[in-house]
Design a protein around this motif. Structure first.
Motif, short mmCIF file in Angstrom:
data_model
loop_
_atom_site.label_atom_id
_atom_site.label_comp_id
_atom_site.label_asym_id
_atom_site.label_seq_id
_atom_site.Cartn_x
_atom_site.Cartn_y
_atom_site.Cartn_z
N PHE A 67 -13.63 11.90 5.34
CA PHE A 67 -12.62 12.16 4.32
C PHE A 67 -12.09 10.82 3.84
N CYS A 68 -12.33 10.52 2.57
CA CYS A 68 -11.82 9.28 1.97
C CYS A 68 -11.17 9.67 0.64
N ARG A 69 -9.93 10.10 0.72
CA ARG A 69 -9.30 10.76 -0.42
C ARG A 69 -8.19 9.89 -1.02
N ASN A 70 -8.26 9.77 -2.35
CA ASN A 70 -7.19 9.14 -3.13
C ASN A 70 -6.98 7.67 -2.80
N VAL A 71 -8.08 6.94 -2.57
CA VAL A 71 -7.98 5.50 -2.40
C VAL A 71 -8.86 4.76 -3.41
N LEU A 72 -10.02 5.31 -3.74
CA LEU A 72 -10.92 4.63 -4.66
C LEU A 72 -10.32 4.48 -6.06
N ILE A 73 -9.34 5.30 -6.39
CA ILE A 73 -8.69 5.21 -7.70
C ILE A 73 -7.90 3.91 -7.84
N THR A 87 0.84 -1.20 0.00
CA THR A 87 0.00 0.00 0.00
C THR A 87 0.87 1.25 0.00
N VAL A 88 0.42 2.26 -0.72
CA VAL A 88 1.16 3.51 -0.87
C VAL A 88 0.64 4.51 0.15
N ASN A 89 1.54 5.17 0.88
CA ASN A 89 1.11 6.01 2.00
C ASN A 89 1.81 7.37 2.00
N GLU A 90 1.89 7.99 0.85
CA GLU A 90 2.53 9.31 0.77
C GLU A 90 1.51 10.40 1.12
N THR A 91 1.82 11.20 2.12
CA THR A 91 0.91 12.26 2.52
C THR A 91 1.68 13.33 3.27
N TYR A 92 0.99 14.41 3.64
CA TYR A 92 1.60 15.48 4.41
C TYR A 92 0.49 16.31 5.03
N PHE A 93 0.84 17.16 5.98
CA PHE A 93 -0.14 17.99 6.67
C PHE A 93 -0.77 19.01 5.72
N LEU A 94 -2.08 19.24 5.93
CA LEU A 94 -2.86 20.25 5.20
C LEU A 94 -2.88 20.01 3.69
N ARG A 95 -2.85 18.74 3.32
CA ARG A 95 -2.93 18.38 1.90
C ARG A 95 -4.34 18.65 1.38
N GLU A 96 -4.45 19.19 0.17
CA GLU A 96 -5.75 19.55 -0.41
C GLU A 96 -6.60 20.31 0.61
N ASP A 97 -5.98 21.33 1.21
CA ASP A 97 -6.64 22.00 2.34
C ASP A 97 -7.84 22.86 1.93
N TYR A 98 -8.10 23.01 0.64
CA TYR A 98 -9.32 23.71 0.23
C TYR A 98 -10.54 22.91 0.71
N GLN A 99 -10.40 21.60 0.86
CA GLN A 99 -11.51 20.81 1.38
C GLN A 99 -11.72 21.06 2.87
N PHE A 100 -10.64 21.30 3.60
CA PHE A 100 -10.79 21.69 5.01
C PHE A 100 -11.48 23.06 5.10
N ASP A 101 -11.17 23.95 4.14
CA ASP A 101 -11.87 25.24 4.10
C ASP A 101 -13.37 25.03 3.95
N GLY A 129 -10.91 12.50 -3.10
CA GLY A 129 -9.75 13.17 -3.66
C GLY A 129 -10.13 13.98 -4.90
N HIS A 130 -9.26 14.91 -5.26
CA HIS A 130 -9.60 15.84 -6.35
C HIS A 130 -9.78 15.13 -7.69
N SER A 131 -9.17 13.95 -7.87
CA SER A 131 -9.28 13.23 -9.14
C SER A 131 -10.34 12.14 -9.11
N GLU A 132 -11.11 12.07 -8.03
CA GLU A 132 -12.11 11.02 -7.87
C GLU A 132 -13.52 11.60 -8.03
N SER A 133 -14.43 10.78 -8.54
CA SER A 133 -15.81 11.23 -8.74
C SER A 133 -16.75 10.10 -8.35
N MET A 134 -17.61 10.34 -7.37
CA MET A 134 -18.57 9.33 -6.95
C MET A 134 -19.60 9.05 -8.03
#
Length: 288
Positions: A225-231, A77-91, A258-263
């Motif tokens: 928040f379920c970001r960048n896993v369904l891809i 499993t890939v686990n690359e992340t960092y604080f405040l990633r895609e923070d427009y969603q937190f906004d 995630g920004h590249s995902e669409s339900m």
């Protein structure tokens, strides 16, 4: 046919492994990931008492050896992340979603039970701790509402790191310096740890999002928040994950992808809601 020594899988072995891993996790590796999979499995075989894929794979499938499967999951499993990633969603969470949640639940003075937020997958913890920091610093209702933050992942190794909550400079490069001074402490040169009270405010769980039985323990969340896993899933696994997320939400609750995902490409059970900072998906009010 003899098995391949630990230096790469044969085509037949790769297909056998890919089917097994998909059935256990919902994650399907395409042939474009062949080199990555070969390298990680090769490392697992070399770290075991086996020297060939066949004997290692046979032991992997023994029901009373779940630690082998968990080790493999951790490797793949890939686990690359960092604080405040895609923070427009937190906004969006702060400006629109949480006010909507409070209004739907009767307002600050009438809300019954905690407001619940889930980060899944949470990886090494940067996302749930980012949520906690944004709430503490920027949500004007944080002193009036009981908030529970939960974080979950399929990978036990990253959950251990999330529990320790120690990060290098790259992970926190977007965190304001004032927040670092307030909520972190240096534990080694170049490494800082999240304050204990914030660590204790995040409850960690190990779960496979495609495991419907295990996901039944997640209920009544207001925000997920379920970001960048369904891809990483095929159509069937994505739909199963979507249904499990739907079940984990309170009616009227919100799901961030995630920004590249669409339900809309996965399942029609959620209602898309356009916010000033993007799209969020909502479990319809009154849905069962």
């Amino acid at each position: 046919m003899m098995s391949t020594p630990a230096a790469g899988l044969s085509d037949t072995e790769f297909e056998r492994f890919r089917e097994y891993f998909y059935n256990r996790t919902g994650i399907q590796f395409t042939t474009s990931k062949r080199y990555f999979v070969d390298k990680r499995i090769d490392a697992c075989i070399r770290n075991s008492r086996h020297d060939r894929f066949a004997s290692w794979f046979a032991e992997l499938r023994v029901p009373d050896r779940p630690e082998m499967l968990q080790d493999l999951i951790n490797q793949l499993t890939v686990n690359e992340t960092y604080f405040l990633r895609e923070d427009y969603q937190f906004d969006s969470m702060l400006s629109t979603v949480l006010p909507n949640v409070l209004a739907a639940r009767g307002g600050v003075r009438r809300i019954v039970g905690p407001l619940k937020i889930l980060s899944l997958p949470c990886s090494t913890g940067e996302e749930p701790y980012s949520i906690a920091l944004r709430l503490l610093e920027e949500w004007d209702q944080i002193d009036h509402v009981d908030v529970e933050i939960h974080a979950a992942d399929i990978d036990s190794a990253v959950l251990a790191k999330a529990a320790h909550a120690t990060y290098g400079e790259r992970s926190v490069q977007r965190v304001p310096k004032a927040w670092i001074r307030k909520y972190f402490s240096e534990v080694a040169p170049g490494y800082i740890q999240v304050a204990e009270d914030i660590r204790n405010a995040v409850t960690l769980h190990r779960v496979n999002i495609c495991d419907t039985a295990a996901m039944r323990s997640f209920r009544d969340f207001d925000v997920i928040f379920c970001r960048n896993v369904l891809i990483y899933f095929d159509e069937l696994s994505s739909r199963r994950a979507a249904e499990n997320l739907y079940g984990a939400l309170r009616p009227g609750g919100y799901l961030f992808l995630g920004h590249s995902e669409s339900m809309s490409r996965i399942s029609p059970i959620f209602t898309p809601a356009r916010l000033p900072d993007g799209i969020v998906y909502q479990r319809p009010t009154g849905a069962k």
